[in-house]
Design a protein around this motif. Structure first.
Motif, PDB file in Angstrom:
ATOM      1  N   ASP A  26      -6.280 -14.015   5.253  1.00  0.00           N
ATOM      2  CA  ASP A  26      -6.785 -12.705   5.659  1.00  0.00           C
ATOM      3  C   ASP A  26      -5.901 -11.548   5.202  1.00  0.00           C
ATOM      4  O   ASP A  26      -6.388 -10.422   5.085  1.00  0.00           O
ATOM      5  N   ALA A  27      -4.631 -11.786   4.958  1.00  0.00           N
ATOM      6  CA  ALA A  27      -3.752 -10.693   4.530  1.00  0.00           C
ATOM      7  C   ALA A  27      -4.267 -10.053   3.245  1.00  0.00           C
ATOM      8  O   ALA A  27      -4.157  -8.845   3.057  1.00  0.00           O
ATOM      9  N   SER A  28      -4.833 -10.855   2.370  1.00  0.00           N
ATOM     10  CA  SER A  28      -5.362 -10.294   1.129  1.00  0.00           C
ATOM     11  C   SER A  28      -6.884 -10.233   1.100  1.00  0.00           C
ATOM     12  O   SER A  28      -7.458  -9.490   0.305  1.00  0.00           O
ATOM     13  N   HIS A  29      -7.549 -11.000   1.956  1.00  0.00           N
ATOM     14  CA  HIS A  29      -9.023 -11.031   1.873  1.00  0.00           C
ATOM     15  C   HIS A  29      -9.654 -11.339   3.228  1.00  0.00           C
ATOM     16  O   HIS A  29     -10.322 -12.359   3.397  1.00  0.00           O
ATOM     17  N   ALA A  30      -9.481 -10.413   4.165  1.00  0.00           N
ATOM     18  CA  ALA A  30     -10.155 -10.570   5.464  1.00  0.00           C
ATOM     19  C   ALA A  30     -11.657 -10.361   5.268  1.00  0.00           C
ATOM     20  O   ALA A  30     -12.070  -9.422   4.590  1.00  0.00           O
ATOM     21  N   ILE A  31     -12.447 -11.255   5.852  1.00  0.00           N
ATOM     22  CA  ILE A  31     -13.904 -11.171   5.672  1.00  0.00           C
ATOM     23  C   ILE A  31     -14.597 -11.277   7.025  1.00  0.00           C
ATOM     24  O   ILE A  31     -13.995 -11.704   8.007  1.00  0.00           O
ATOM     25  N   VAL A  32     -15.851 -10.886   7.059  1.00  0.00           N
ATOM     26  CA  VAL A  32     -16.620 -11.010   8.299  1.00  0.00           C
ATOM     27  C   VAL A  32     -17.045 -12.473   8.475  1.00  0.00           C
ATOM     28  O   VAL A  32     -17.070 -13.240   7.504  1.00  0.00           O
ATOM     29  N   PRO A  33     -17.365 -12.879   9.708  1.00  0.00           N
ATOM     30  CA  PRO A  33     -17.465 -14.321   9.994  1.00  0.00           C
ATOM     31  C   PRO A  33     -18.811 -14.967   9.701  1.00  0.00           C
ATOM     32  O   PRO A  33     -18.996 -16.131  10.036  1.00  0.00           O
ATOM     33  N   PHE A  34     -19.744 -14.267   9.040  1.00  0.00           N
ATOM     34  CA  PHE A  34     -21.130 -14.742   9.035  1.00  0.00           C
ATOM     35  C   PHE A  34     -21.417 -15.901   8.097  1.00  0.00           C
ATOM     36  O   PHE A  34     -22.519 -16.436   8.094  1.00  0.00           O
ATOM     37  N   VAL A  64     -14.146  -6.448  10.174  1.00  0.00           N
ATOM     38  CA  VAL A  64     -13.593  -5.755   9.008  1.00  0.00           C
ATOM     39  C   VAL A  64     -13.657  -6.623   7.758  1.00  0.00           C
ATOM     40  O   VAL A  64     -13.538  -7.851   7.834  1.00  0.00           O
ATOM     41  N   THR A  65     -13.882  -5.981   6.627  1.00  0.00           N
ATOM     42  CA  THR A  65     -13.680  -6.600   5.313  1.00  0.00           C
ATOM     43  C   THR A  65     -12.532  -5.867   4.643  1.00  0.00           C
ATOM     44  O   THR A  65     -12.564  -4.645   4.522  1.00  0.00           O
ATOM     45  N   VAL A  66     -11.519  -6.614   4.224  1.00  0.00           N
ATOM     46  CA  VAL A  66     -10.375  -6.027   3.517  1.00  0.00           C
ATOM     47  C   VAL A  66     -10.365  -6.556   2.087  1.00  0.00           C
ATOM     48  O   VAL A  66     -10.470  -7.765   1.875  1.00  0.00           O
ATOM     49  N   LYS A  67     -10.277  -5.637   1.139  1.00  0.00           N
ATOM     50  CA  LYS A  67     -10.076  -6.035  -0.255  1.00  0.00           C
ATOM     51  C   LYS A  67      -8.863  -5.289  -0.787  1.00  0.00           C
ATOM     52  O   LYS A  67      -8.678  -4.108  -0.466  1.00  0.00           O
ATOM     53  N   CYS A  68      -8.068  -5.951  -1.576  1.00  0.00           N
ATOM     54  CA  CYS A  68      -6.909  -5.271  -2.149  1.00  0.00           C
ATOM     55  C   CYS A  68      -6.517  -5.921  -3.475  1.00  0.00           C
ATOM     56  O   CYS A  68      -6.984  -7.003  -3.815  1.00  0.00           O
ATOM     57  N   PHE A  69      -5.669  -5.225  -4.200  1.00  0.00           N
ATOM     58  CA  PHE A  69      -5.150  -5.741  -5.464  1.00  0.00           C
ATOM     59  C   PHE A  69      -3.956  -4.886  -5.886  1.00  0.00           C
ATOM     60  O   PHE A  69      -4.048  -3.665  -5.778  1.00  0.00           O
ATOM     61  N   PRO A  70      -2.878  -5.452  -6.358  1.00  0.00           N
ATOM     62  CA  PRO A  70      -2.603  -6.883  -6.513  1.00  0.00           C
ATOM     63  C   PRO A  70      -2.241  -7.564  -5.196  1.00  0.00           C
ATOM     64  O   PRO A  70      -1.906  -6.911  -4.228  1.00  0.00           O
ATOM     65  N   TRP A  71      -2.289  -8.889  -5.228  1.00  0.00           N
ATOM     66  CA  TRP A  71      -1.912  -9.715  -4.087  1.00  0.00           C
ATOM     67  C   TRP A  71      -0.458 -10.157  -4.180  1.00  0.00           C
ATOM     68  O   TRP A  71       0.068 -10.716  -3.212  1.00  0.00           O
ATOM     69  N   GLN A  76       0.826  -1.217   0.000  1.00  0.00           N
ATOM     70  CA  GLN A  76       0.000   0.000   0.000  1.00  0.00           C
ATOM     71  C   GLN A  76       0.855   1.260   0.000  1.00  0.00           C
ATOM     72  O   GLN A  76       0.555   2.230  -0.701  1.00  0.00           O
ATOM     73  N   THR A  77       1.890   1.265   0.811  1.00  0.00           N
ATOM     74  CA  THR A  77       2.631   2.517   1.031  1.00  0.00           C
ATOM     75  C   THR A  77       3.815   2.677   0.087  1.00  0.00           C
ATOM     76  O   THR A  77       4.332   3.779  -0.041  1.00  0.00           O
ATOM     77  N   LYS A  78       4.245   1.609  -0.576  1.00  0.00           N
ATOM     78  CA  LYS A  78       5.475   1.717  -1.361  1.00  0.00           C
ATOM     79  C   LYS A  78       5.330   1.369  -2.824  1.00  0.00           C
ATOM     80  O   LYS A  78       6.314   1.400  -3.562  1.00  0.00           O
ATOM     81  N   THR A  79       4.143   0.947  -3.259  1.00  0.00           N
ATOM     82  CA  THR A  79       3.993   0.670  -4.685  1.00  0.00           C
ATOM     83  C   THR A  79       2.884   1.564  -5.231  1.00  0.00           C
ATOM     84  O   THR A  79       2.014   2.011  -4.487  1.00  0.00           O
ATOM     85  N   ASP A  80       2.939   1.826  -6.506  1.00  0.00           N
ATOM     86  CA  ASP A  80       1.947   2.694  -7.141  1.00  0.00           C
ATOM     87  C   ASP A  80       0.717   1.874  -7.531  1.00  0.00           C
ATOM     88  O   ASP A  80       0.825   0.694  -7.842  1.00  0.00           O
ATOM     89  N   ARG A  81      -0.428   2.538  -7.496  1.00  0.00           N
ATOM     90  CA  ARG A  81      -1.670   1.967  -8.007  1.00  0.00           C
ATOM     91  C   ARG A  81      -2.106   0.702  -7.267  1.00  0.00           C
ATOM     92  O   ARG A  81      -2.668  -0.211  -7.874  1.00  0.00           O
ATOM     93  N   PHE A  82      -1.892   0.674  -5.953  1.00  0.00           N
ATOM     94  CA  PHE A  82      -2.375  -0.443  -5.153  1.00  0.00           C
ATOM     95  C   PHE A  82      -3.813  -0.157  -4.734  1.00  0.00           C
ATOM     96  O   PHE A  82      -4.092   0.831  -4.074  1.00  0.00           O
ATOM     97  N   GLU A  83      -4.704  -1.018  -5.132  1.00  0.00           N
ATOM     98  CA  GLU A  83      -6.113  -0.883  -4.768  1.00  0.00           C
ATOM     99  C   GLU A  83      -6.304  -1.413  -3.357  1.00  0.00           C
ATOM    100  O   GLU A  83      -5.904  -2.546  -3.054  1.00  0.00           O
ATOM    101  N   TYR A  84      -6.947  -0.607  -2.510  1.00  0.00           N
ATOM    102  CA  TYR A  84      -7.085  -1.045  -1.129  1.00  0.00           C
ATOM    103  C   TYR A  84      -8.340  -0.489  -0.489  1.00  0.00           C
ATOM    104  O   TYR A  84      -8.655   0.688  -0.645  1.00  0.00           O
ATOM    105  N   SER A  85      -9.048  -1.331   0.235  1.00  0.00           N
ATOM    106  CA  SER A  85     -10.136  -0.837   1.072  1.00  0.00           C
ATOM    107  C   SER A  85     -10.250  -1.679   2.324  1.00  0.00           C
ATOM    108  O   SER A  85     -10.073  -2.901   2.292  1.00  0.00           O
ATOM    109  N   GLN A  86     -10.512  -0.994   3.434  1.00  0.00           N
ATOM    110  CA  GLN A  86     -10.893  -1.680   4.679  1.00  0.00           C
ATOM    111  C   GLN A  86     -12.201  -1.054   5.121  1.00  0.00           C
ATOM    112  O   GLN A  86     -12.330   0.159   5.221  1.00  0.00           O
ATOM    113  N   HIS A  87     -13.174  -1.911   5.326  1.00  0.00           N
ATOM    114  CA  HIS A  87     -14.521  -1.433   5.670  1.00  0.00           C
ATOM    115  C   HIS A  87     -15.010  -2.188   6.893  1.00  0.00           C
ATOM    116  O   HIS A  87     -14.948  -3.419   6.937  1.00  0.00           O
ATOM    117  N   TYR A  88     -15.494  -1.437   7.876  1.00  0.00           N
ATOM    118  CA  TYR A  88     -15.986  -2.033   9.119  1.00  0.00           C
ATOM    119  C   TYR A  88     -17.505  -2.020   9.168  1.00  0.00           C
ATOM    120  O   TYR A  88     -18.143  -1.057   8.740  1.00  0.00           O
TER     121      TYR A  88
END
Lengths: 455, 455
Positions: free
Chosen positions: A304-312, A286-293, A175-187
């Motif tokens: 979870d490092a690339s795809h943390a999801i809620v437990p339901f 939290v739900t985490v989505k990112c790209f690239p992996w 996230q912090t060192k490469t360009d164009r990293f898609e990232y979201s964390q949503h609670y």
């Protein structure tokens, strides 16, 4: 024989520990670095759920390492849901066919067993108390700080695999060192708190053992999974704000009043539940989505490092174990070409991770709300009948997710089609009473054809 | 008189420099820390666009500090768009009423002037080459590393305000150290590259000076803004991948062939454009959304740090200057109560920041694609007429964003209503030819009432 790689694996959690087996089996040398102390010596430190639901995909990942039967023995099969209505009524909903169950397993127990296996393998080492604080993704160099001595270590290897969870250090580096990293964390606006229903005086289960218990209350819910010692671990999913919420319930008296009103049988079975409520922390979801992996042939994120999801949907660990299984297949396919291996891993897994992330959020609504609805119960009954008559053509979304290895994305898409079908099915006049009749069955067949479940 | 606060302000960019004036004017003591070297000595270092479109909200923010007229004099008014079709046809679209213009200003020039004003103010200090690498948000403590000496400094103050841009250090601290922080960074599949059309032999403008030039080509576009020296700074917005794209054009010959085919008049006016293309870097286009923006009475994010947006509405700087203006008003309202001040700032700005973020992405499609469409041109003409007849009741979304201080969220909502209206307007039989007739005007009035623009 493919050439041996020196692999740095960040994280000895469930996914990291299992993945190390897959890597070592193919002759690679794996150095695992784990931030926490060795839970086998230090005891399990919380922060995550005590037990988990292991289902088909998870067992599939264990099976390839010869672990399925061993783990199945220490899990408790849950063949369906027991719904506890507020008025004391209890309903049972089977999850699938008679022999289909999801298994309640101890997170700590499973993790320890996977660590033991790693320790026994000469190609795997685990170092504890080593916190990764930076990754040079271009050069596969990891920087660790020892949590005890504060000493820094720099490790260069051929490949870095990062299974360090929802707050992954390697992902933060991307996230912090490469360009164009898609990232979201949503609670979610809701969090969770763990509570306990103890075993009875003779170690017996005080609720039905072989089920997942749900107390659905629309805007919140309590669930309970059985443990081997006869207790149940309960999780209250509850809003952070509003009324009622974690914020609105402040005093013991308020908590007791609330729990007694909403979950009377739990309070009756669990004398300590109010003090547990006061003592235990609130967790967030939290739900985490990112790209690239992945980064070239140097870095891959897992679990979870690339795809943390809620437990339901009970699929966080299962999705991670499926990552391991698919990664194993791709190691066989691509051999020495790690760039192709990582690229295809990302390619096939990202779309499915996104799908289960969305289904998991959606299932929260099903569990806390719809599960107690008469129409929902009716749909479950009709779905079971359709599946019995057309086992190849009609498999419910729940079953596709929990009892198959069909891609999550496929389950998501089938779910949309099934919802559209049931809009029409539940609109059939008198379906409440006639759902099991021959006349209705003929109508169902017509609709199954219309929605292309049947030719 | 409210008590003086010691404020650490991270970033001496456009927003930080202007904000310091607002803070100092109310008697606070402001210490600015800027990562870059002093651009007044070191020269402007790129990475961001060379010129920017300053519009009503930006001027409004400057006006309160007495800077409007000074900056307006060094800006070049652009009263409309000049559309360059591929066949050489040129069309002009006015942005608003006759006297309404957006202004092309030099980013470096404006930033330097704001820094000078900060230097002149005894309540403001600026320290350059100080990179913020960590923030303790609970205690308003910032950690800086000097880019020259590598020395670390720790600064504790009453409040930290962070105007350190799209890759804000304070925002990263919120993301990594607080629970339930909502965060997303999303990149467009397109990037940008800056090019130049030089001034003519006598310093004259080689294209119409008082306009923003657009070469819309559906999947990509070139734009040009005038500079005081007679040159134009062009920006090519172009896909990273595919054909054509930054990736597909590799050799000088390929670039020359492409630019000559797509932008023939630019190549004719700009002999160096191919070598510029080869030499200049590709930039990426990010949208950042996050929440919360503030922490108690200790921390607030401003400008791009909390709401980085893509440049297609020319509103990044304008939104940041509006942050400053609103913050000024709220300082007057809340006095010493910084917790209430920061909370209300977030409350009123977040919803508007989200709105302009979405409108900016949407406007990319308008600029690169629709702008050349006959229906779009017709709509612009009819909108101008409606605005002339009903200046209070019909103001286009573009004008609300660029020539008013109505909330962005209001502009977004009006835009939806205007789109719905024009679905019907453009479906009127023969509208292409009769749009200016009395008969059509009567129909327009009926539709304006139907869509509640008129009572």
């Amino acid at each position: 024989m493919d050439s041996q790689k020196n692999i740095t694996l960040i994280g000895a959690g469930l996914v990291g520990s299992l993945l190390s087996q897959y890597l070592a089996k193919r002759g690679h040398k794996v150095s695992i670095f784990e931030k926490r102390s060795d839970m086998r010596k230090a005891g399990y430190v919380g922060g995550r759920s005590i037990n988990l639901a292991l289902s088909h995909r998870g067992f599939n990942g264990l099976r390839a390492m010869g672990l399925e039967e061993e783990i199945r023995k220490v899990g408790i099969p849950m063949y369906g849901r027991v719904i506890h209505q507020i008025n004391g009524d209890v309903q049972y909903q089977a999850y699938g066919k008679e022999d289909e169950a999801i298994y309640s397993v101890s997170r700590g127990g499973l993790n320890k067993r996977l660590m033991e296996l790693a320790d026994e393998n000469p190609n795997i080492s685990i170092q504890f108390d080593e916190r990764c604080f930076d990754v040079d993704v271009q050069n596969a160099i990891c920087h660790f700080e020892n949590m005890q001595t504060k000493e820094h270590t720099t490790v260069k290897s051929d490949v870095v695999l990062s299974a360090d969870g929802a707050f992954s250090a390697a992902r933060l580096a991307l996230q912090t060192k490469t360009d164009r990293f898609e990232y979201s964390q949503h609670y979610l606006d809701q969090g969770y708190k763990e509570l306990t229903i103890p075993a009875g005086p003779n170690g017996e289960f005080l609720l039905e053992k072989n089920a997942l218990h749900i107390w659905p209350r629309n805007q919140y819910m309590l669930i309970a999974l059985p443990n081997l010692d006869g207790s149940f671990t309960c999780t209250l999913f509850f809003p952070f704000e509003g009324n009622p919420s974690f914020t609105s319930l402040q005093t013991e008296a308020q908590v007791r009043e609330f729990l007694t009103r909403e979950f009377p049988n739990v309070v009756a079975l669990s004398p300590e539940v109010v003090s547990e409520y006061m003592a235990n922390p609130n967790g967030s979801l939290v739900t985490v989505k990112c790209f690239p992996w992945v980064h070239k042939d140097k870095l891959g994120l897992m679990g979870d490092a690339s795809h943390a999801i809620v437990p339901f949907f009970g699929q966080g660990m299962n999705a991670g174990f499926e990552d391991c299984f698919e990664f194993g297949n791709l190691m066989d396919k691509h051999g020495d070409n790690w760039e192709a291996l990582l690229a295809e891993f990302q390619d096939i897994r990202k779309i499915n991770a996104d799908a289960i992330a969305d289904m998991a959020v959606e299932n929260f609504i099903e569990m806390r709300d719809k599960v107690a609805d008469q129409k929902f119960l009716l749909r479950k009954k009709i779905e079971a009948k359709l599946n019995k008559h057309f086992p190849e053509n009609y498999v419910s979304k729940y079953s596709l997710v929990s009892f198959s290895t069909k891609p999550y994305r496929y389950a998501l898409e089938m779910g949309f089609r099934q919802d559209a079908l049931f809009e029409k099915v539940l609109a059939i006049q008198g379906i409440e009473n006639n759902w099991d009749s021959d006349e209705t069955f003929a109508k169902l067949e017509v609709l199954l054809k219309e929605f292309q479940f049947l030719n």
